[in-house]
Design a protein around this motif. Structure first.
Motif, PDB file in Angstrom:
ATOM      1  N   PHE A   1     -42.228  18.178  -1.336  1.00  0.00           N
ATOM      2  CA  PHE A   1     -41.429  17.478  -2.328  1.00  0.00           C
ATOM      3  C   PHE A   1     -40.027  17.228  -1.770  1.00  0.00           C
ATOM      4  CE2 PHE A   1     -44.693  19.369  -5.007  1.00  0.00           C
ATOM      5  CZ  PHE A   1     -45.009  18.312  -5.856  1.00  0.00           C
ATOM      6  N   PHE A   2     -39.560  15.993  -1.877  1.00  0.00           N
ATOM      7  CA  PHE A   2     -38.251  15.607  -1.366  1.00  0.00           C
ATOM      8  C   PHE A   2     -37.178  16.122  -2.306  1.00  0.00           C
ATOM      9  CE2 PHE A   2     -34.894  12.165  -1.287  1.00  0.00           C
ATOM     10  CZ  PHE A   2     -34.249  12.676  -0.165  1.00  0.00           C
ATOM     11  N   LEU A   3     -36.246  16.909  -1.762  1.00  0.00           N
ATOM     12  CA  LEU A   3     -35.188  17.501  -2.570  1.00  0.00           C
ATOM     13  C   LEU A   3     -33.930  16.656  -2.567  1.00  0.00           C
ATOM     14  CD1 LEU A   3     -35.569  21.245  -1.492  1.00  0.00           C
ATOM     15  CD2 LEU A   3     -36.636  20.042  -3.410  1.00  0.00           C
ATOM     16  N   GLY A   4     -33.457  16.281  -1.383  1.00  0.00           N
ATOM     17  CA  GLY A   4     -32.223  15.531  -1.265  1.00  0.00           C
ATOM     18  C   GLY A   4     -31.756  15.518   0.170  1.00  0.00           C
ATOM     19  N   THR A   5     -30.504  15.209   0.381  1.00  0.00           N
ATOM     20  CA  THR A   5     -29.967  14.989   1.724  1.00  0.00           C
ATOM     21  C   THR A   5     -28.775  15.892   1.965  1.00  0.00           C
ATOM     22  OG1 THR A   5     -30.706  12.682   1.676  1.00  0.00           O
ATOM     23  CG2 THR A   5     -28.975  13.237   3.247  1.00  0.00           C
ATOM     24  N   ILE A   6     -28.659  16.395   3.203  1.00  0.00           N
ATOM     25  CA  ILE A   6     -27.479  17.158   3.610  1.00  0.00           C
ATOM     26  C   ILE A   6     -26.894  16.533   4.870  1.00  0.00           C
ATOM     27  CG2 ILE A   6     -28.271  19.332   2.606  1.00  0.00           C
ATOM     28  CD1 ILE A   6     -29.091  20.239   5.399  1.00  0.00           C
ATOM     29  N   ASP A   7     -25.609  16.787   5.086  1.00  0.00           N
ATOM     30  CA  ASP A   7     -24.926  16.379   6.314  1.00  0.00           C
ATOM     31  C   ASP A   7     -24.509  17.646   7.040  1.00  0.00           C
ATOM     32  OD1 ASP A   7     -23.407  15.374   8.364  1.00  0.00           O
ATOM     33  OD2 ASP A   7     -22.201  14.041   7.109  1.00  0.00           O
ATOM     34  N   LEU A   8     -25.093  17.874   8.229  1.00  0.00           N
ATOM     35  CA  LEU A   8     -24.768  19.077   8.974  1.00  0.00           C
ATOM     36  C   LEU A   8     -23.331  19.070   9.476  1.00  0.00           C
ATOM     37  CD1 LEU A   8     -27.930  19.734  11.196  1.00  0.00           C
ATOM     38  CD2 LEU A   8     -27.410  20.592   8.904  1.00  0.00           C
ATOM     39  N   GLY A   9     -22.777  17.886   9.677  1.00  0.00           N
ATOM     40  CA  GLY A   9     -21.458  17.796  10.285  1.00  0.00           C
ATOM     41  C   GLY A   9     -21.529  17.709  11.800  1.00  0.00           C
ATOM     42  N   PHE A  10     -22.741  17.771  12.356  1.00  0.00           N
ATOM     43  CA  PHE A  10     -22.962  17.632  13.799  1.00  0.00           C
ATOM     44  C   PHE A  10     -24.389  17.140  14.002  1.00  0.00           C
ATOM     45  CE2 PHE A  10     -23.562  22.048  12.488  1.00  0.00           C
ATOM     46  CZ  PHE A  10     -24.886  22.279  12.841  1.00  0.00           C
ATOM     47  N   GLY A  11     -24.621  16.480  15.126  1.00  0.00           N
ATOM     48  CA  GLY A  11     -25.945  15.953  15.418  1.00  0.00           C
ATOM     49  C   GLY A  11     -26.735  16.901  16.303  1.00  0.00           C
ATOM     50  N   ILE A  12     -28.049  16.858  16.164  1.00  0.00           N
ATOM     51  CA  ILE A  12     -28.938  17.652  17.015  1.00  0.00           C
ATOM     52  C   ILE A  12     -29.802  16.678  17.815  1.00  0.00           C
ATOM     53  CG2 ILE A  12     -30.793  19.344  17.089  1.00  0.00           C
ATOM     54  CD1 ILE A  12     -29.715  20.557  14.544  1.00  0.00           C
ATOM     55  N   SER A  13     -29.589  16.638  19.115  1.00  0.00           N
ATOM     56  CA  SER A  13     -30.331  15.732  19.987  1.00  0.00           C
ATOM     57  C   SER A  13     -31.751  16.240  20.187  1.00  0.00           C
ATOM     58  CB  SER A  13     -29.617  15.618  21.342  1.00  0.00           C
ATOM     59  OG  SER A  13     -30.443  14.998  22.302  1.00  0.00           O
ATOM     60  N   ARG A  14     -32.641  15.349  20.585  1.00  0.00           N
ATOM     61  CA  ARG A  14     -34.017  15.766  20.910  1.00  0.00           C
ATOM     62  C   ARG A  14     -34.048  16.649  22.148  1.00  0.00           C
ATOM     63  NH1 ARG A  14     -38.487  12.559  22.107  1.00  0.00           N
ATOM     64  NH2 ARG A  14     -39.678  14.337  21.384  1.00  0.00           N
ATOM     65  N   ARG A  15     -33.001  16.596  22.952  1.00  0.00           N
ATOM     66  CA  ARG A  15     -32.949  17.459  24.138  1.00  0.00           C
ATOM     67  C   ARG A  15     -32.555  18.884  23.792  1.00  0.00           C
ATOM     68  NH1 ARG A  15     -28.865  14.420  27.956  1.00  0.00           N
ATOM     69  NH2 ARG A  15     -27.855  14.054  25.944  1.00  0.00           N
ATOM     70  N   ASN A  16     -32.190  19.130  22.557  1.00  0.00           N
ATOM     71  CA  ASN A  16     -31.691  20.432  22.150  1.00  0.00           C
ATOM     72  C   ASN A  16     -32.576  21.030  21.070  1.00  0.00           C
ATOM     73  OD1 ASN A  16     -29.266  18.402  22.583  1.00  0.00           O
ATOM     74  ND2 ASN A  16     -28.642  20.365  23.388  1.00  0.00           N
ATOM     75  N   LEU A  17     -33.085  22.234  21.313  1.00  0.00           N
ATOM     76  CA  LEU A  17     -33.822  22.953  20.291  1.00  0.00           C
ATOM     77  C   LEU A  17     -32.873  23.957  19.648  1.00  0.00           C
ATOM     78  CD1 LEU A  17     -37.373  23.753  21.727  1.00  0.00           C
ATOM     79  CD2 LEU A  17     -36.742  22.100  19.981  1.00  0.00           C
ATOM     80  N   PRO A  18     -32.575  23.809  18.358  1.00  0.00           N
ATOM     81  CA  PRO A  18     -31.674  24.754  17.703  1.00  0.00           C
ATOM     82  C   PRO A  18     -32.407  26.027  17.306  1.00  0.00           C
ATOM     83  CG  PRO A  18     -32.430  23.136  16.120  1.00  0.00           C
ATOM     84  CD  PRO A  18     -33.030  22.750  17.447  1.00  0.00           C
ATOM     85  N   ALA A  19     -31.645  27.059  16.980  1.00  0.00           N
ATOM     86  CA  ALA A  19     -32.192  28.258  16.367  1.00  0.00           C
ATOM     87  C   ALA A  19     -31.996  28.139  14.861  1.00  0.00           C
ATOM     88  CB  ALA A  19     -31.490  29.501  16.903  1.00  0.00           C
ATOM     89  N   LEU A  20     -33.075  28.251  14.106  1.00  0.00           N
ATOM     90  CA  LEU A  20     -33.017  28.255  12.646  1.00  0.00           C
ATOM     91  C   LEU A  20     -33.504  29.621  12.181  1.00  0.00           C
ATOM     92  CD1 LEU A  20     -34.550  24.731  11.852  1.00  0.00           C
ATOM     93  CD2 LEU A  20     -32.153  25.377  11.790  1.00  0.00           C
ATOM     94  N   VAL A  21     -32.586  30.459  11.766  1.00  0.00           N
ATOM     95  CA  VAL A  21     -32.922  31.810  11.330  1.00  0.00           C
ATOM     96  C   VAL A  21     -32.374  31.998   9.928  1.00  0.00           C
ATOM     97  CG1 VAL A  21     -32.699  34.275  11.798  1.00  0.00           C
ATOM     98  CG2 VAL A  21     -32.826  32.653  13.699  1.00  0.00           C
ATOM     99  N   GLY A  22     -33.276  32.111   8.961  1.00  0.00           N
ATOM    100  CA  GLY A  22     -32.829  32.124   7.581  1.00  0.00           C
ATOM    101  C   GLY A  22     -32.095  30.829   7.287  1.00  0.00           C
ATOM    102  N   ASP A  23     -30.868  30.935   6.780  1.00  0.00           N
ATOM    103  CA  ASP A  23     -30.051  29.758   6.505  1.00  0.00           C
ATOM    104  C   ASP A  23     -29.001  29.520   7.582  1.00  0.00           C
ATOM    105  OD1 ASP A  23     -31.404  29.090   4.213  1.00  0.00           O
ATOM    106  OD2 ASP A  23     -30.057  30.185   2.879  1.00  0.00           O
ATOM    107  N   THR A  24     -29.180  30.152   8.743  1.00  0.00           N
ATOM    108  CA  THR A  24     -28.256  29.977   9.864  1.00  0.00           C
ATOM    109  C   THR A  24     -28.812  28.979  10.867  1.00  0.00           C
ATOM    110  OG1 THR A  24     -27.372  32.225   9.659  1.00  0.00           O
ATOM    111  CG2 THR A  24     -27.097  31.142  11.786  1.00  0.00           C
TER     112      THR A  24
END
Length: 414
Positions: A368-391
């Motif tokens: 279900f689509f909730l809405g939209t957020i703006d991270l304030g920074f972009g995540i490139s496809r060359r970069n895998l972020p760490a998503l731990v909980g809400d961090t």
């Protein structure tokens, strides 16, 4: 399709997930209409809520989203906690991230580990961004890396790093090499790939070949165990097959890189895989065995080319002598998919072609689509972020593409 509609003046979001079927006699197909009236819910909620239509086709659940479930008071906020980086230094051990082709993970002690493809090393930071150490380095000896592109922690606080020369390097949390294990994958693409440790003691690797994306299980000796789901990629346009790019064909590179249909995907914590083609906001959930479980359609993102798109496409194709009728091109909508620990799905949205997006559409674990957020920074496809909980911890490009290590926290409305 038979639909069942329910209207309510102020419905809490949790009720939506409770709808798993329609009332008796409706065959499991229904529509949920959520309306929030100013008189009942307050001024900030004086908007028309979503209409989400749910159907079952065979064994596949199909969700057709409206414009979002969140009221203004329910929007998630992203708070940036720190940003570490500066201009390039002379020494790779200065404590700066030096590569935009990276994976990030959080270690068992809360420290941040950044795997850099370009420098063949792992850089360690404290939880608040202070440089601790680096280890690895280029080479073929024990603990030395060549084109590293994947890493994961096992159940005994050891870091497995897969490099592009068919090896896993296993380090303890201080960076001391423990062993080297053969890896069945070599460098298939020069981007970071997810590596997942399963509770049963196997690693899940992502592999790609022309036309498919597949997931492989290997044991701790590096032996192949079995194959997970195979995801077909969009067909390559015949006009681009076998094309050899010349350095001067900059605009054609742009056309192929951004306007050709492509596939995005992410392995979820429950072992399912969420994927989408770049040209539309349509998510598909696949079981580990390959069966389609759920299709999520959302129509609020435009797929139409604008004038800039058409001008760039015309220029690139003219340079290569390719007819517009010979290629399949799409206006990219989906940039990337990231599944959080609790199953929420963050979908990077392309708002301007060629730019790394900071806008993400948020879906709950059921689609279900909730809405939209703006991270304030972009995540490139060359970069895998760490998503731990809400961090979220990621390496992001700054001015002149200088990489920065950023940590941010998602603050959910209560």
């Amino acid at each position: 399709m038979t639909a069942y509609a329910q209207e309510t003046p102020c419905v809490e979001y949790g009720l939506v997930n409770g709808f798993t079927s329609g009332p008796p006699g409706y065959g499991g197909a229904f529509a949920v209409v959520l309306a929030c009236l100013a008189a009942a819910c307050g001024a900030d909620d004086a908007i028309q809520r979503v209409k989400a239509e749910v159907d079952t086709i065979g064994e596949v659940v199909v969700i057709r989203n409206g414009t979002g479930l969140w009221r203004e008071s329910e929007q998630w906020q992203v708070i940036e906690e720190f940003r570490v980086g500066s201009d390039w230094g002379e020494s790779p051990d200065e404590g700066l991230v030096r590569s935009l082709n990276t994976s990030v993970t959080l270690g068992p002690n809360g420290r941040i580990f950044v795997l850099e493809y370009a420098t063949d090393r792992v850089v360690v930071f404290s939880h608040d961004g202070e440089f601790v150490r680096s280890f690895g380095g280029s080479g073929e000896g024990p603990g030395e890396l060549l084109g590293p592109m994947a890493m994961a922690w096992d159940g005994t606080d050891r870091l497995w790093v897969g490099d592009g020369r068919g090896r896993y390097h296993v380090f303890d949390s201080t960076g001391v090499i423990q062993k080297t294990v053969p890896r069945i994958l070599w460098a298939v693409r020069r981007i970071q790939l997810p590596l997942v440790w399963e509770a049963g003691g196997t690693l899940v690797e992502e592999a790609g070949d022309e036309g498919v994306v597949l997931f492989l299980r290997v044991d701790t000796l590096g032996h192949f165990v079995d194959t997970m789901a195979v995801i077909p990629a969009p067909e390559t346009s015949k006009g681009f097959r076998g094309l050899r790019f010349r350095p001067s064909w900059e605009s054609l590179h742009f056309v192929v890189g951004y306007y050709s249909p492509d596939l995005r995907w992410s392995l979820a914590p429950d072992g399912t895989i969420w994927s989408a083609e770049t040209g539309q906001l349509r998510l598909v959930q696949i079981a580990p065995g390959g069966d389609t479980l759920r299709i999520v359609e959302t129509s609020h993102r435009s797929t139409e080319f604008d004038r800039r798109d058409l001008a760039m496409i015309a220029k690139g194709l003219k340079e290569a002598g390719i007819s517009r009728e010979d290629v399949e091109l799409v206006r990219p909508v989906v940039h990337g998919i990231h599944v959080m620990d609790d199953g929420h799905i963050l979908v990077g949205i392309v708002e301007e072609v060629g730019e790394i997006p900071s806008t993400f559409d948020v879906f709950d674990p059921e689609g279900f689509f909730l809405g939209t957020i703006d991270l304030g920074f972009g995540i490139s496809r060359r970069n895998l972020p760490a998503l731990v909980g809400d961090t979220i911890v990621a390496v992001v490009p700054g001015a002149l593409d200088v990489p920065y290590l950023v940590r941010a926290t998602i603050r959910r409305a209560r």
